[in-house]
Design a protein around this motif. Structure first.
Motif, PDB file in Angstrom:
ATOM      1  N   TRP A 111     -17.367  88.386   1.399  1.00  0.00           N
ATOM      2  CA  TRP A 111     -16.522  88.159   0.221  1.00  0.00           C
ATOM      3  C   TRP A 111     -15.129  88.752   0.433  1.00  0.00           C
ATOM      4  CZ3 TRP A 111     -20.717  90.281  -3.650  1.00  0.00           C
ATOM      5  CH2 TRP A 111     -21.824  89.419  -3.620  1.00  0.00           C
ATOM      6  N   LYS A 112     -15.080  89.901   1.092  1.00  0.00           N
ATOM      7  CA  LYS A 112     -13.780  90.523   1.365  1.00  0.00           C
ATOM      8  C   LYS A 112     -12.922  89.612   2.242  1.00  0.00           C
ATOM      9  CE  LYS A 112     -11.550  94.574   3.389  1.00  0.00           C
ATOM     10  NZ  LYS A 112     -11.729  95.922   3.988  1.00  0.00           N
ATOM     11  N   ALA A 115     -11.552  86.616   0.440  1.00  0.00           N
ATOM     12  CA  ALA A 115     -10.385  86.885  -0.405  1.00  0.00           C
ATOM     13  C   ALA A 115      -9.168  87.248   0.435  1.00  0.00           C
ATOM     14  CB  ALA A 115     -10.698  88.015  -1.383  1.00  0.00           C
ATOM     15  N   ALA A 119      -5.324  85.369   0.724  1.00  0.00           N
ATOM     16  CA  ALA A 119      -4.257  86.270   0.273  1.00  0.00           C
ATOM     17  C   ALA A 119      -3.159  86.362   1.330  1.00  0.00           C
ATOM     18  CB  ALA A 119      -4.826  87.658  -0.020  1.00  0.00           C
ATOM     19  N   SER A 154      -2.006  85.974  -6.090  1.00  0.00           N
ATOM     20  CA  SER A 154      -1.915  86.997  -5.051  1.00  0.00           C
ATOM     21  C   SER A 154      -2.456  88.335  -5.537  1.00  0.00           C
ATOM     22  CB  SER A 154      -0.459  87.153  -4.607  1.00  0.00           C
ATOM     23  OG  SER A 154      -0.326  88.204  -3.673  1.00  0.00           O
ATOM     24  N   LEU A 157      -6.219  88.183  -5.706  1.00  0.00           N
ATOM     25  CA  LEU A 157      -6.843  88.216  -4.383  1.00  0.00           C
ATOM     26  C   LEU A 157      -6.778  89.617  -3.772  1.00  0.00           C
ATOM     27  CD1 LEU A 157      -5.545  84.831  -2.911  1.00  0.00           C
ATOM     28  CD2 LEU A 157      -7.916  85.400  -3.485  1.00  0.00           C
ATOM     29  N   ALA A 160      -9.300  91.677  -5.400  1.00  0.00           N
ATOM     30  CA  ALA A 160     -10.620  91.272  -4.910  1.00  0.00           C
ATOM     31  C   ALA A 160     -10.901  91.864  -3.533  1.00  0.00           C
ATOM     32  CB  ALA A 160     -10.713  89.746  -4.859  1.00  0.00           C
ATOM     33  N   VAL A 161      -9.888  91.894  -2.674  1.00  0.00           N
ATOM     34  CA  VAL A 161     -10.051  92.478  -1.338  1.00  0.00           C
ATOM     35  C   VAL A 161     -10.377  93.963  -1.444  1.00  0.00           C
ATOM     36  CG1 VAL A 161      -8.846  93.079   0.799  1.00  0.00           C
ATOM     37  CG2 VAL A 161      -8.578  90.801  -0.180  1.00  0.00           C
TER      38      VAL A 161
END
Length: 272
Positions: A111-112, A115, A119, A154, A157, A160-161
């Motif tokens: 998932w990282k 994202a 980004a 942005s 994201l 999220a990261v």
């Protein structure tokens, strides 16, 4: 149970026993103090990224640094963003290569990356168009709105990261969100802190998803604090925004610095 696609876990299997893993493990195990140092570099890189791309996005949205144009702040912060990104890729690679199966069998790591890649691509497109034409994003209302939409995406994201980055270590909380809520007692004499540990709220935070959630918010807020202060420090050193008075830059960043500091303090107390 959360799983990852076979191709993703296959990458981990191919890295296991490879020269990359051997080199990463040797460095982590034999260079004195290397693991905490490289992790510190990684966290500082996150702070620089937050202090560059997030502040740029806030400027595009009209929420920060109004004294500087979008073009000026883009030219000023983007080199720092790319340097920080490269630093984080290198520092993170030591841990990923050192324990590839831990990461490539972890869906949160996937998932990282899911994202991070868009980004970076979004930032690259924005930077390229900005360099292609002066004031590119301010030449028409349509471009301004596109820039604002890109900024919101942005920010989402990047958050999220950072969130996935922290939750990599807490996969079990996603699979088993509620742990045993039992009074804590370590066998020593009962004290005030043991009483705090036994509070219902303390047990809920420690035994559920609240702990990694608070830690995630804490790290993001702390990175924002460091990142915003960094720009004032760079101005004091004469390395950035030299055309602008220190008092102006400090005033325009104070809200975000203290706001992030308040969030970091609150979440830190929750974890404590």
């Amino acid at each position: 149970m959360l799983t990852v696609p076979s191709f993703f876990s296959g990458i981990g299997e191919s890295l296991s026993g490879s020269v990359l893993q051997a080199g990463a493990l040797w460095t982590l195990q034999n260079v004195p103090g290397f693991p905490p140092v490289i992790q510190t570099v990684h966290i500082l890189g996150i702070a620089v990224m937050m202090g560059s791309i997030v502040l740029l996005n806030l400027r595009i949205l009209g929420l920060a640094i109004p004294s500087q144009s979008v073009t000026e702040i883009t030219n000023r912060v983007m080199p720092w963003f790319w340097i920080a990104l490269a630093s984080n890729v290198i520092s993170g690679a030591f841990f990923v290569f050192g324990r590839p199966m831990r990461y490539f069998n972890n869906p949160v790591f996937l998932w990282k990356l899911a994202a991070l890649l868009p980004a970076v691509a979004l930032t690259l497109v924005f930077h390229w168009l900005s360099r292609r034409q002066t004031d590119y994003w301010q030449l028409s209302p349509e471009r301004t709105w596109v820039a604002r939409v890109m900024s919101l995406l942005s920010i989402a994201l990047i958050i999220a990261v950072c969130t996935a980055g922290r939750w990599i270590a807490y996969l079990e909380y996603l699979e088993y969100p509620l742990w045993s809520l039992e009074p804590y007692f370590d066998g020593s004499e009962y004290s005030f802190w043991v009483g705090v540990e036994n509070l219902g709220l303390s047990q809920v935070i420690a035994a559920t998803n609240w702990f990694p959630t608070l830690e995630t918010i804490h790290v993001i807020a702390a990175a924002m604090v460091v990142g915003s202060i960094l720009w004032v420090d760079l101005r004091l050193l004469g390395l950035a925004a030299n055309r602008y008075p220190i008092s102006t830059l400090n005033r325009e960043l104070t809200f975000w610095t203290w706001g992030a500091f308040s969030i970091a303090t609150f979440t830190g107390l929750g974890m404590f």
